[in-house]
Design a protein around this motif. Structure first.
Motif, PDB file in Angstrom:
ATOM      1  N   ALA A  41     -37.369  -7.364  30.426  1.00  0.00           N
ATOM      2  CA  ALA A  41     -38.423  -7.705  29.470  1.00  0.00           C
ATOM      3  C   ALA A  41     -39.794  -7.293  30.006  1.00  0.00           C
ATOM      4  CB  ALA A  41     -38.395  -9.199  29.171  1.00  0.00           C
ATOM      5  N   GLY A  42     -40.019  -7.514  31.283  1.00  0.00           N
ATOM      6  CA  GLY A  42     -41.295  -7.114  31.867  1.00  0.00           C
ATOM      7  C   GLY A  42     -41.491  -5.615  31.873  1.00  0.00           C
ATOM      8  N   THR A  43     -40.397  -4.879  32.052  1.00  0.00           N
ATOM      9  CA  THR A  43     -40.477  -3.408  32.074  1.00  0.00           C
ATOM     10  C   THR A  43     -40.718  -2.838  30.690  1.00  0.00           C
ATOM     11  OG1 THR A  43     -39.008  -3.322  33.997  1.00  0.00           O
ATOM     12  CG2 THR A  43     -39.270  -1.294  32.719  1.00  0.00           C
ATOM     13  N   VAL A  44     -39.945  -3.289  29.707  1.00  0.00           N
ATOM     14  CA  VAL A  44     -40.069  -2.702  28.366  1.00  0.00           C
ATOM     15  C   VAL A  44     -41.425  -3.023  27.751  1.00  0.00           C
ATOM     16  CG1 VAL A  44     -39.094  -4.605  26.967  1.00  0.00           C
ATOM     17  CG2 VAL A  44     -38.760  -2.225  26.257  1.00  0.00           C
ATOM     18  N   ARG A  45     -42.006  -4.173  28.127  1.00  0.00           N
ATOM     19  CA  ARG A  45     -43.325  -4.529  27.613  1.00  0.00           C
ATOM     20  C   ARG A  45     -44.361  -3.442  27.953  1.00  0.00           C
ATOM     21  NH1 ARG A  45     -45.518  -9.725  26.879  1.00  0.00           N
ATOM     22  NH2 ARG A  45     -43.857 -10.658  28.121  1.00  0.00           N
ATOM     23  N   ARG A  46     -44.234  -2.849  29.136  1.00  0.00           N
ATOM     24  CA  ARG A  46     -45.187  -1.835  29.576  1.00  0.00           C
ATOM     25  C   ARG A  46     -45.072  -0.547  28.764  1.00  0.00           C
ATOM     26  NH1 ARG A  46     -43.310  -4.332  34.319  1.00  0.00           N
ATOM     27  NH2 ARG A  46     -44.975  -5.292  35.557  1.00  0.00           N
TER      28      ARG A  46
END
Length: 302
Positions: free
Chosen positions: A133-138
């Motif tokens: 989730a933290g990666t795709v947000r970027r």
């Protein structure tokens, strides 16, 4: 420069299956020469072809002239990854692997080297989903003016006829009908537009050095975030089906991911059903009937 024979990995050959004729067959035959040409043109030294590798590209591990490790990638022509270089240029290493060079004629991409054997799937599920989730947000950024990417609406329109045809011969007819309707109505009701990874899942996020986790292998589209996030809901879906209360587990996944990324729960549920049905029919058509039926079962849980 390396002179050893360059052979496509068996996983790639198996994934292409009957497509090893026509343009794809010609590409496979020319691949050893294409690799050698890029090695020479970019001053690279071949270490080895990455194996088992992926199902839609050949990746060779190489060294640049200054000794820096890199990865030389040749995506299968005509696949959705055709716009991969353009997406990587937009992200410029933010949440994704960094593109070092690209050759339009051959489709070759020179990428920073990540730890190909270490993806988020190596982590426990809760931790993997948090990092994903933290990666795709970027990656969710505004698409650039005059961008070359297809839209989610265009993608679902292309899939519509195949979905209907597959549904006509499937016992999951009502579920396929629902997916077809969602594929038509959801894009029309989207209230946002972002650059999407398009194929985002835990296995597409690898360990790196300049950042702990970086996304690879985009199949970029422009559309709403729920479309991208839906594929992440499907990660490790077999685990959800294996236990009791599969429907409750599936719905909790949707709710948790939607809330953590401020995405509408109902739209994420609908896109997840659509993508599960589409993937299930595709798996069944390619010969993996068991996995295909499991994906349809997960869709029914939603």
């Amino acid at each position: 420069m390396a002179t050893a024979p360059i052979e496509p990995p068996q996983r790639l050959l198996a994934a292409l299956g009957g497509a090893q004729e026509g343009p794809v067959g010609a590409w496979l035959a020319a691949l050893p020469s294409l690799v050698q040409e890029r090695l020479a043109a970019w001053g690279l030294t071949l270490e080895r072809v990455h194996a088992p590798g992926g199902r839609s590209s050949l990746v060779a591990l190489v060294r640049q002239e200054d000794g820096t490790p890199a990865a030389l990638k040749f995506p299968v022509p005509g696949r959705a990854a055709a716009r991969e270089a353009a997406a990587l240029q937009v992200w410029n290493g933010w949440g994704a692997v960094r593109l070092l060079r690209a050759d339009e004629a051959s489709g070759a991409l020179l990428l920073e080297r990540l730890q190909g054997a270490v993806s988020l799937r190596s982590l426990p599920e809760a931790k993997a989903q948090l990092e994903a989730a933290g990666t795709v947000r970027r990656l969710w950024v505004a698409p650039p003016e005059g961008h070359p990417f297809a839209t989610v609406a265009e993608r679902t329109a292309q899939d519509a006829e195949r979905l209907r045809a597959a549904g006509a011969s499937s016992e999951a007819g009502p579920l396929v009908d629902e997916a077809c309707e969602l594929g038509r109505s959801l894009p029309a009701g989207a209230a946002e537009e972002f650059l999407l990874h398009g194929a985002f899942r835990q296995g597409k996020v690898l360990a790196g050095e300049r950042a702990p986790w970086l996304a690879v292998g985009p199949s970029p589209l422009v559309g709403e975030r729920a479309y991208d996030l839906a594929r992440l809901v499907l990660d490790r879906f077999e685990d959800a089906l294996a236990g009791s209360g599969a429907a409750a587990v599936a719905r909790r996944r949707v709710a948790k991911l939607a809330d953590s990324l401020d995405v509408d729960r109902a739209r994420l549920r609908d896109w997840t059903l659509y993508r599960a049905v589409r993937a299930g029919l595709r798996e069944s058509a390619s010969g993996d009937r068991r996995r295909g039926e499991s994906l349809l079962e997960f869709a029914a849980c939603l």
